[in-house]
Design a protein around this motif. Sequence first.
Motif, short mmCIF file in Angstrom:
data_model
loop_
_atom_site.label_atom_id
_atom_site.label_comp_id
_atom_site.label_asym_id
_atom_site.label_seq_id
_atom_site.Cartn_x
_atom_site.Cartn_y
_atom_site.Cartn_z
N ARG A 135 1.50 -4.51 -4.98
CA ARG A 135 0.88 -4.81 -3.69
C ARG A 135 0.15 -3.58 -3.14
N GLN A 136 0.76 -2.41 -3.32
CA GLN A 136 0.11 -1.17 -2.88
C GLN A 136 -1.25 -1.00 -3.57
N LYS A 137 -1.28 -1.34 -4.85
CA LYS A 137 -2.51 -1.18 -5.61
C LYS A 137 -3.57 -2.19 -5.19
N ILE A 138 -3.15 -3.47 -5.04
CA ILE A 138 -4.12 -4.54 -4.81
C ILE A 138 -4.50 -4.68 -3.34
N LEU A 139 -3.52 -4.94 -2.48
CA LEU A 139 -3.83 -5.21 -1.08
C LEU A 139 -4.35 -3.98 -0.34
N LYS A 140 -3.78 -2.84 -0.62
CA LYS A 140 -4.20 -1.63 0.08
C LYS A 140 -5.27 -0.87 -0.70
N ARG A 141 -5.65 -1.43 -1.84
CA ARG A 141 -6.70 -0.85 -2.68
C ARG A 141 -6.47 0.62 -2.95
N ARG A 142 -5.28 0.91 -3.39
CA ARG A 142 -4.91 2.28 -3.71
C ARG A 142 -4.98 2.50 -5.21
N ALA A 143 -5.54 3.60 -5.59
CA ALA A 143 -5.51 4.01 -7.00
C ALA A 143 -4.32 4.95 -7.13
N LEU A 144 -3.29 4.49 -7.80
CA LEU A 144 -2.06 5.27 -7.91
C LEU A 144 -2.11 6.16 -9.15
N LEU A 145 -1.65 7.38 -8.98
CA LEU A 145 -1.64 8.36 -10.06
C LEU A 145 -0.48 8.14 -11.02
N LEU A 146 0.68 7.81 -10.47
CA LEU A 146 1.88 7.62 -11.28
C LEU A 146 1.91 6.24 -11.91
N THR A 147 2.30 6.17 -13.16
CA THR A 147 2.50 4.86 -13.79
C THR A 147 3.80 4.28 -13.23
N ALA B 74 10.72 17.35 -4.35
CA ALA B 74 10.02 16.26 -5.04
C ALA B 74 8.98 16.83 -6.00
N MET B 75 8.30 17.86 -5.58
CA MET B 75 7.30 18.50 -6.43
C MET B 75 7.95 19.05 -7.71
N LEU C 234 -0.67 18.32 -8.92
CA LEU C 234 0.76 18.22 -8.64
C LEU C 234 1.04 17.81 -7.20
N GLU C 235 0.33 18.39 -6.27
CA GLU C 235 0.54 18.05 -4.86
C GLU C 235 0.16 16.60 -4.58
N ALA C 236 -0.93 16.12 -5.16
CA ALA C 236 -1.36 14.73 -4.96
C ALA C 236 -0.33 13.76 -5.56
N TYR C 237 0.19 14.07 -6.74
CA TYR C 237 1.23 13.25 -7.34
C TYR C 237 2.47 13.19 -6.44
N THR C 238 2.82 14.34 -5.89
CA THR C 238 4.01 14.41 -5.03
C THR C 238 3.81 13.60 -3.76
N ARG C 239 2.66 13.75 -3.12
CA ARG C 239 2.37 12.97 -1.90
C ARG C 239 2.45 11.47 -2.18
N GLU C 240 1.84 11.06 -3.31
CA GLU C 240 1.86 9.64 -3.65
C GLU C 240 3.29 9.16 -3.90
N PHE C 241 4.06 9.94 -4.63
CA PHE C 241 5.44 9.54 -4.92
C PHE C 241 6.23 9.36 -3.63
N LEU C 242 6.11 10.29 -2.72
CA LEU C 242 6.90 10.23 -1.49
C LEU C 242 6.46 9.11 -0.55
N THR C 243 5.20 8.72 -0.61
CA THR C 243 4.72 7.67 0.30
C THR C 243 4.73 6.27 -0.31
N CYS C 244 4.82 6.18 -1.63
CA CYS C 244 4.76 4.86 -2.28
C CYS C 244 5.96 4.63 -3.19
N SER C 245 7.15 5.02 -2.75
CA SER C 245 8.30 4.88 -3.64
C SER C 245 9.58 4.51 -2.90
#
Length: 193
Positions: A43-55, A83-84, A98-109
């Motif tokens: 849903r994060q990917k589709i509805l919010k049109r987010r390109a996620l870095l983490l698989t 987290a980093m 690394l910082e972008a991956y960390t921000r994404e993990f903390l906000t989308c997990s």
Amino acid sequence: SDLSKRPVLLDMIVKTLPELIGSDKPINRPSLYKTYLEGEIKRQKILKRRALLLTNSARFVLLQHLSLDFYTGEIENISFADAMTHIEKLVKPPNAELEAYTREFLTCSFLIRRRDEFYFSHKSIMDYLIAQGLKNEIDNGSPDAFGHQRLESAVTAFLAEMDPDRERLLAWIKSTRLTPNQDIPWLGGNAAT
């Protein structure tokens, strides 16, 4: 039926159960949680049109490691820097990202922020992830967190529904019957539970 008594979990059932019914997945709590968590990432990917870095697999490996760290008492919360460190160790992204991956993990997990610390948004999500991490330890024959402390009933219930390898659990019980392992004092008791 027990889950439906809590509004947050009832919402999870309503969103996920139709998908489970339409698939060949077993209809149980672990399947419900797994499908729900995967669906929320989608849903994060589709509805919010987010390109996620983490698989998805990397995200869930990180979440399982984090939940086991909470479970064993190694940490009570996680900071951005912690987290980093986890992401750098387990995912190994390019240093510039690394910082972008960390921000994404903390906000989308499934984590929430209180001041500068992050916690799981719901205890039952953490319990599910702990059980999944412990099942992986059973499957791999490496009881790193499994014997660290006594299993909580919520984690035990999830783990039992995941159908762990009974032969391995029996071997762990037998291995601790006469000479308990001081490094993992709850190994035999947890395996019996």
